[in-house]
Design a protein around this motif. Sequence first.
Motif, PDB file in Angstrom:
ATOM      1  N   SER A 101      -9.402 -14.967   0.606  1.00 37.33           N
ATOM      2  CA  SER A 101      -8.950 -13.835  -0.417  1.00 37.33           C
ATOM      3  C   SER A 101      -8.727 -12.708   0.077  1.00 37.33           C
ATOM      4  CB  SER A 101     -10.417 -13.691  -1.549  1.00 37.33           C
ATOM      5  OG  SER A 101     -10.495 -14.954  -2.209  1.00 37.33           O
ATOM      6  N   PRO A 102      -7.764 -12.154  -0.441  1.00 37.20           N
ATOM      7  CA  PRO A 102      -7.341 -10.812   0.571  1.00 37.20           C
ATOM      8  C   PRO A 102      -7.894  -9.609  -0.214  1.00 37.20           C
ATOM      9  CG  PRO A 102      -5.320 -11.500  -0.954  1.00 37.20           C
ATOM     10  CD  PRO A 102      -6.697 -12.307  -1.087  1.00 37.20           C
ATOM     11  N   SER A 103      -7.938  -8.560   0.240  1.00 38.57           N
ATOM     12  CA  SER A 103      -8.353  -7.247  -0.125  1.00 38.57           C
ATOM     13  C   SER A 103      -7.057  -6.066   0.042  1.00 38.57           C
ATOM     14  CB  SER A 103      -9.751  -6.813   0.212  1.00 38.57           C
ATOM     15  OG  SER A 103      -9.786  -6.617   1.481  1.00 38.57           O
ATOM     16  N   PHE A 104      -6.968  -5.244  -0.641  1.00 37.22           N
ATOM     17  CA  PHE A 104      -6.076  -4.123  -0.467  1.00 37.22           C
ATOM     18  C   PHE A 104      -6.410  -2.853  -0.383  1.00 37.22           C
ATOM     19  CE2 PHE A 104      -4.241  -8.162  -1.949  1.00 37.22           C
ATOM     20  CZ  PHE A 104      -2.740  -8.245  -1.353  1.00 37.22           C
ATOM     21  N   ASP A 105      -5.911  -2.242   0.407  1.00 41.74           N
ATOM     22  CA  ASP A 105      -6.190  -0.642   0.458  1.00 41.74           C
ATOM     23  C   ASP A 105      -5.080   0.149   0.957  1.00 41.74           C
ATOM     24  OD1 ASP A 105      -8.151   1.515   0.556  1.00 41.74           O
ATOM     25  OD2 ASP A 105      -7.386   1.842   2.370  1.00 41.74           O
ATOM     26  N   ALA A 106      -4.698   1.111   0.202  1.00 33.84           N
ATOM     27  CA  ALA A 106      -3.326   1.760   0.733  1.00 33.84           C
ATOM     28  C   ALA A 106      -3.105   3.071  -0.416  1.00 33.84           C
ATOM     29  CB  ALA A 106      -2.017   0.920   0.178  1.00 33.84           C
ATOM     30  N   LYS A 107      -2.308   3.932   0.245  1.00 34.69           N
ATOM     31  CA  LYS A 107      -1.924   5.209  -0.671  1.00 34.69           C
ATOM     32  C   LYS A 107      -0.373   4.835  -1.344  1.00 34.69           C
ATOM     33  CE  LYS A 107      -5.472   7.419   0.340  1.00 34.69           C
ATOM     34  NZ  LYS A 107      -6.611   8.122  -0.642  1.00 34.69           N
ATOM     35  N   THR A 108      -0.503   5.286  -2.391  1.00 28.05           N
ATOM     36  CA  THR A 108       0.882   5.036  -3.187  1.00 28.05           C
ATOM     37  C   THR A 108       1.597   6.016  -3.910  1.00 28.05           C
ATOM     38  OG1 THR A 108      -0.482   2.806  -4.041  1.00 28.05           O
ATOM     39  CG2 THR A 108       1.545   3.381  -4.967  1.00 28.05           C
ATOM     40  N   GLN A 109       2.886   5.881  -3.622  1.00 25.18           N
ATOM     41  CA  GLN A 109       3.892   6.946  -4.196  1.00 25.18           C
ATOM     42  C   GLN A 109       4.638   6.236  -5.239  1.00 25.18           C
ATOM     43  OE1 GLN A 109       6.360   9.131  -1.495  1.00 25.18           O
ATOM     44  NE2 GLN A 109       8.043   9.076  -2.611  1.00 25.18           N
ATOM     45  N   LYS A 134      -3.260  -1.640   4.152  1.00 23.38           N
ATOM     46  CA  LYS A 134      -4.406  -2.573   5.057  1.00 23.38           C
ATOM     47  C   LYS A 134      -4.462  -3.682   4.171  1.00 23.38           C
ATOM     48  CE  LYS A 134      -6.223   1.222   7.779  1.00 23.38           C
ATOM     49  NZ  LYS A 134      -7.380   1.902   8.152  1.00 23.38           N
ATOM     50  N   ILE A 135      -4.454  -4.812   4.483  1.00 23.77           N
ATOM     51  CA  ILE A 135      -4.613  -6.126   4.151  1.00 23.77           C
ATOM     52  C   ILE A 135      -5.713  -6.787   4.977  1.00 23.77           C
ATOM     53  CG2 ILE A 135      -3.888  -8.150   2.801  1.00 23.77           C
ATOM     54  CD1 ILE A 135      -1.181  -6.888   2.836  1.00 23.77           C
ATOM     55  N   THR A 136      -6.957  -7.088   4.425  1.00 22.49           N
ATOM     56  CA  THR A 136      -7.864  -8.026   4.920  1.00 22.49           C
ATOM     57  C   THR A 136      -8.358  -9.228   4.219  1.00 22.49           C
ATOM     58  OG1 THR A 136      -9.535  -6.736   3.912  1.00 22.49           O
ATOM     59  CG2 THR A 136      -8.763  -5.827   6.193  1.00 22.49           C
TER      60      THR A 136
END
Length: 293
Positions: A101-109, A134-136
């Motif tokens: 299962s992936p987890s996502f972390d980002a800054k979005t425009q 970042k996808i882990t």
Amino acid sequence: LAAGRNVVYRADTVPSVWIKKLSGSGKNFNLQVENICSDMNKLNKPATGLLDLSLNSISHHCDFTVDLREDSSEPLVSADYTGKNYPFNLDAAVFGGGAGSPSFDAKTQIAAKVKFYEDEEFALSGNALFDKLKITTQAFEPAYASNIYSGVLSQITKMEVKADAAYTAEKGLSLSLTSDVDKKFANALSAEMNKQISSVKNQAKAEIKTKLEDLSKDALGDIADFNSLQSKINSYSAQLSDVEKTLENKKKEMQNYAKNQTEKAVNDAKAKAEEEAKKQISNQAQNLLKGFF
């Protein structure tokens, strides 16, 4: 009759309320609006404005137009919006939290254009750019497949999603989403496979090197002895070469001596033969003269 007077009234083009320009600003916002009025038909201009706002490290910018003129073909309200630095976080639990299962972390425009028409019709188009993504993933077995899977996803550091939505009384609601995730994934997969192949090659080289070192341990001493012997042979060869050079020089000296001696002997023999021939000719001549007399 007294002369008459004609009074002409110009068309009423000025609304009863007309705010030509309204400005407001503060620490985290700026507002500019023009042509706020009670009757846009008389003014024949839409109201326009812009808003800049910063809240919780997210910056918002919006250019908007409000057009209430009866004969206008423009939308009632149109707006161009840009928002930066939206946090985007999705935990693996959202996808079940299991292996892989992936987890996502980002800054979005986010950038969007929206238009509202009469009869509640609207059109919206926009895109979301996920930057510094970042996808882990949760590890799973076999480890080799898990490493490739996590390696592929970790290389996707930017992603874009586009959306188009509209509603009309005739066609109802329509919605479409497009993304470059498939291309990003394909490129990341190709890069990861090349990386894995390179890793396998390096590992194979390391194993081959270790194996060769193990196989050659016993031969290293012999090789050292051989190198020592080879060094001695090279030394002897150098000495032998010097002897050969000396012999060659002596040979040349002997050849020159023999040549000189041979030439001398030939010259001496020639001189003696000439002398003997002269004597024989002289004797034959004397004998011949004696015969005549």
